[in-house]
Design a protein around this motif. Structure first.
Motif, PDB file in Angstrom:
ATOM      1  N   LEU A  73       0.830  -1.197   0.000  1.00  0.00           N
ATOM      2  CA  LEU A  73       0.000   0.000   0.000  1.00  0.00           C
ATOM      3  C   LEU A  73       0.873   1.259   0.000  1.00  0.00           C
ATOM      4  CD1 LEU A  73      -2.984   0.915   0.208  1.00  0.00           C
ATOM      5  CD2 LEU A  73      -2.701   0.930   2.688  1.00  0.00           C
ATOM      6  N   ILE A  74       1.914   1.255   0.803  1.00  0.00           N
ATOM      7  CA  ILE A  74       2.819   2.412   0.868  1.00  0.00           C
ATOM      8  C   ILE A  74       3.574   2.572  -0.447  1.00  0.00           C
ATOM      9  CG2 ILE A  74       4.895   3.312   2.021  1.00  0.00           C
ATOM     10  CD1 ILE A  74       3.690   2.108   4.628  1.00  0.00           C
ATOM     11  N   ARG A  75       3.946   1.480  -1.061  1.00  0.00           N
ATOM     12  CA  ARG A  75       4.635   1.555  -2.360  1.00  0.00           C
ATOM     13  C   ARG A  75       3.723   2.195  -3.401  1.00  0.00           C
ATOM     14  NH1 ARG A  75       5.488  -3.711  -3.924  1.00  0.00           N
ATOM     15  NH2 ARG A  75       7.032  -3.889  -2.292  1.00  0.00           N
ATOM     16  N   ILE A  76       2.452   1.842  -3.391  1.00  0.00           N
ATOM     17  CA  ILE A  76       1.490   2.452  -4.315  1.00  0.00           C
ATOM     18  C   ILE A  76       1.432   3.959  -4.066  1.00  0.00           C
ATOM     19  CG2 ILE A  76      -0.962   2.629  -4.929  1.00  0.00           C
ATOM     20  CD1 ILE A  76      -1.182  -0.399  -4.287  1.00  0.00           C
ATOM     21  N   LEU A  77       1.370   4.346  -2.791  1.00  0.00           N
ATOM     22  CA  LEU A  77       1.305   5.763  -2.430  1.00  0.00           C
ATOM     23  C   LEU A  77       2.558   6.509  -2.876  1.00  0.00           C
ATOM     24  CD1 LEU A  77      -0.104   8.100  -0.870  1.00  0.00           C
ATOM     25  CD2 LEU A  77       1.207   7.362   1.123  1.00  0.00           C
ATOM     26  N   HIS A 133       9.128   8.410   9.533  1.00  0.00           N
ATOM     27  CA  HIS A 133       8.023   7.469   9.642  1.00  0.00           C
ATOM     28  C   HIS A 133       8.415   6.163  10.333  1.00  0.00           C
ATOM     29  CE1 HIS A 133       5.786  10.250   7.251  1.00  0.00           C
ATOM     30  NE2 HIS A 133       6.740  10.230   6.339  1.00  0.00           N
ATOM     31  N   ASP A 134       9.646   6.081  10.836  1.00  0.00           N
ATOM     32  CA  ASP A 134      10.122   4.967  11.663  1.00  0.00           C
ATOM     33  C   ASP A 134      10.030   3.589  11.008  1.00  0.00           C
ATOM     34  OD1 ASP A 134      10.810   6.661  13.784  1.00  0.00           O
ATOM     35  OD2 ASP A 134       8.737   6.660  14.522  1.00  0.00           O
ATOM     36  N   PHE A 135      10.266   3.517   9.701  1.00  0.00           N
ATOM     37  CA  PHE A 135      10.309   2.217   9.039  1.00  0.00           C
ATOM     38  C   PHE A 135      11.675   1.583   9.252  1.00  0.00           C
ATOM     39  CE2 PHE A 135       6.699   3.907   6.768  1.00  0.00           C
ATOM     40  CZ  PHE A 135       5.915   2.786   6.571  1.00  0.00           C
ATOM     41  N   THR A 136      11.700   0.273   9.307  1.00  0.00           N
ATOM     42  CA  THR A 136      12.972  -0.438   9.405  1.00  0.00           C
ATOM     43  C   THR A 136      13.613  -0.474   8.020  1.00  0.00           C
ATOM     44  OG1 THR A 136      12.016  -2.604   8.890  1.00  0.00           O
ATOM     45  CG2 THR A 136      12.049  -1.942  11.236  1.00  0.00           C
ATOM     46  N   LEU A 137      14.902  -0.762   7.983  1.00  0.00           N
ATOM     47  CA  LEU A 137      15.593  -0.857   6.689  1.00  0.00           C
ATOM     48  C   LEU A 137      15.001  -1.982   5.847  1.00  0.00           C
ATOM     49  CD1 LEU A 137      19.276  -0.192   7.781  1.00  0.00           C
ATOM     50  CD2 LEU A 137      17.728   1.338   6.567  1.00  0.00           C
ATOM     51  N   ARG A 138      14.605  -3.056   6.488  1.00  0.00           N
ATOM     52  CA  ARG A 138      13.983  -4.171   5.763  1.00  0.00           C
ATOM     53  C   ARG A 138      12.682  -3.716   5.096  1.00  0.00           C
ATOM     54  NH1 ARG A 138      13.830  -9.285   8.978  1.00  0.00           N
ATOM     55  NH2 ARG A 138      15.776  -9.601   7.905  1.00  0.00           N
ATOM     56  N   ASP A 139      11.847  -2.970   5.849  1.00  0.00           N
ATOM     57  CA  ASP A 139      10.585  -2.479   5.280  1.00  0.00           C
ATOM     58  C   ASP A 139      10.847  -1.510   4.125  1.00  0.00           C
ATOM     59  OD1 ASP A 139       9.063  -3.963   7.044  1.00  0.00           O
ATOM     60  OD2 ASP A 139       8.773  -2.309   8.449  1.00  0.00           O
ATOM     61  N   ILE A 140      11.837  -0.638   4.301  1.00  0.00           N
ATOM     62  CA  ILE A 140      12.174   0.319   3.252  1.00  0.00           C
ATOM     63  C   ILE A 140      12.628  -0.423   1.994  1.00  0.00           C
ATOM     64  CG2 ILE A 140      13.725   2.198   2.587  1.00  0.00           C
ATOM     65  CD1 ILE A 140      13.734   2.987   5.609  1.00  0.00           C
ATOM     66  N   ALA A 141      13.436  -1.454   2.179  1.00  0.00           N
ATOM     67  CA  ALA A 141      13.902  -2.252   1.034  1.00  0.00           C
ATOM     68  C   ALA A 141      12.713  -2.872   0.296  1.00  0.00           C
ATOM     69  CB  ALA A 141      14.874  -3.327   1.508  1.00  0.00           C
ATOM     70  N   GLN A 142      11.737  -3.356   1.045  1.00  0.00           N
ATOM     71  CA  GLN A 142      10.552  -3.943   0.411  1.00  0.00           C
ATOM     72  C   GLN A 142       9.739  -2.877  -0.318  1.00  0.00           C
ATOM     73  OE1 GLN A 142       8.589  -5.812   3.704  1.00  0.00           O
ATOM     74  NE2 GLN A 142       9.856  -7.655   3.590  1.00  0.00           N
ATOM     75  N   ILE A 143       9.578  -1.719   0.304  1.00  0.00           N
ATOM     76  CA  ILE A 143       8.814  -0.635  -0.322  1.00  0.00           C
ATOM     77  C   ILE A 143       9.474  -0.187  -1.610  1.00  0.00           C
ATOM     78  CG2 ILE A 143       8.162   1.799  -0.055  1.00  0.00           C
ATOM     79  CD1 ILE A 143       7.731   1.142   2.968  1.00  0.00           C
ATOM     80  N   MET A 144      10.796  -0.056  -1.578  1.00  0.00           N
ATOM     81  CA  MET A 144      11.529   0.449  -2.734  1.00  0.00           C
ATOM     82  C   MET A 144      11.923  -0.644  -3.729  1.00  0.00           C
ATOM     83  SD  MET A 144      13.912   3.325  -0.896  1.00  0.00           S
ATOM     84  CE  MET A 144      14.492   4.003  -2.449  1.00  0.00           C
ATOM     85  N   LYS A 145      11.659  -1.893  -3.385  1.00  0.00           N
ATOM     86  CA  LYS A 145      12.023  -3.033  -4.221  1.00  0.00           C
ATOM     87  C   LYS A 145      13.525  -3.037  -4.524  1.00  0.00           C
ATOM     88  CE  LYS A 145       7.601  -3.713  -6.509  1.00  0.00           C
ATOM     89  NZ  LYS A 145       6.897  -3.780  -7.777  1.00  0.00           N
ATOM     90  N   LYS A 146      14.311  -2.828  -3.480  1.00  0.00           N
ATOM     91  CA  LYS A 146      15.773  -2.825  -3.571  1.00  0.00           C
ATOM     92  C   LYS A 146      16.327  -3.755  -2.503  1.00  0.00           C
ATOM     93  CE  LYS A 146      16.064   0.462  -6.668  1.00  0.00           C
ATOM     94  NZ  LYS A 146      16.416   0.148  -8.006  1.00  0.00           N
TER      95      LYS A 146
END
Length: 174
Positions: A73-77, A133-146
């Motif tokens: 959902l965040i990636r879409i946003l 927004h206090d995301f973990t690096l793992r979550d950020i990697a998933q959001i950014m697809k990196k």
């Protein structure tokens, strides 16, 4: 993701509109903060949430891993916000405190957001997600697809650039 949210995602994928509505309500404040940090405008942020909700509703059946609903959902946003910034050439983030309508940020955060203008878009995205927004690096990697390693490297480079800017401006950065 807790069991209740997982069950809601599963129900929403099967066409349960109430379950989808509850999911969106769960994440609407977080979505607003992220959209606002990109678009710096209340109305544009609300439009982004509306479009994100529509796109998620339309494509929820295509979500392969329900436990990643939030990052999906965040990636879409973020993709929508990035597209809006590119189309409308809204390249400047917060410039004057009087223009700020989101009172979640204090003065030190406002100054930090102003510094982000000098960073590459991916670096800015990581800083916003990690520190605002206090995301973990793992979550950020998933959001950014990196890969997570790439995100760590970009975070290091972004922080180094910000530190150099502060040093050039004569700020005390420890």
């Amino acid at each position: 993701m807790n069991n209740e949210d997982f069950d809601l995602v599963m129900r929403a994928q099967k066409g349960d509109d109430d379950a989808f509505y509850k999911l969106i309500c769960t994440y609407k404040c977080e979505l607003y903060k992220i959209a606002y940090s990109y678009l710096n405008n209340e109305q544009d942020s609300l439009d982004a949430i509306q479009e994100t909700t529509y796109r998620a509703y339309k494509n929820i059946s295509k979500l392969r891993t329900p436990q990643y609903f939030k990052t999906w959902l965040i990636r879409i946003l973020i993709n929508y916000c990035s597209d809006e910034l590119n189309q409308n050439k809204k390249l400047k983030l917060i410039k004057h405190q009087s223009n700020i309508q989101n009172k979640q940020y204090d003065n030190s955060n406002i100054e930090a957001v102003e510094l982000l203008d000098s960073l590459k878009p991916d670096y800015k995205k990581i800083i916003l997600l990690k520190y605002f927004h206090d995301f973990t690096l793992r979550d950020i990697a998933q959001i950014m697809k990196k890969p997570e390693g790439t995100v760590k490297t970009w975070l290091y480079k972004a922080l180094k650039q910000l530190k150099n800017i502060l040093i050039e401006e004569g700020e005390d950065c420890v």
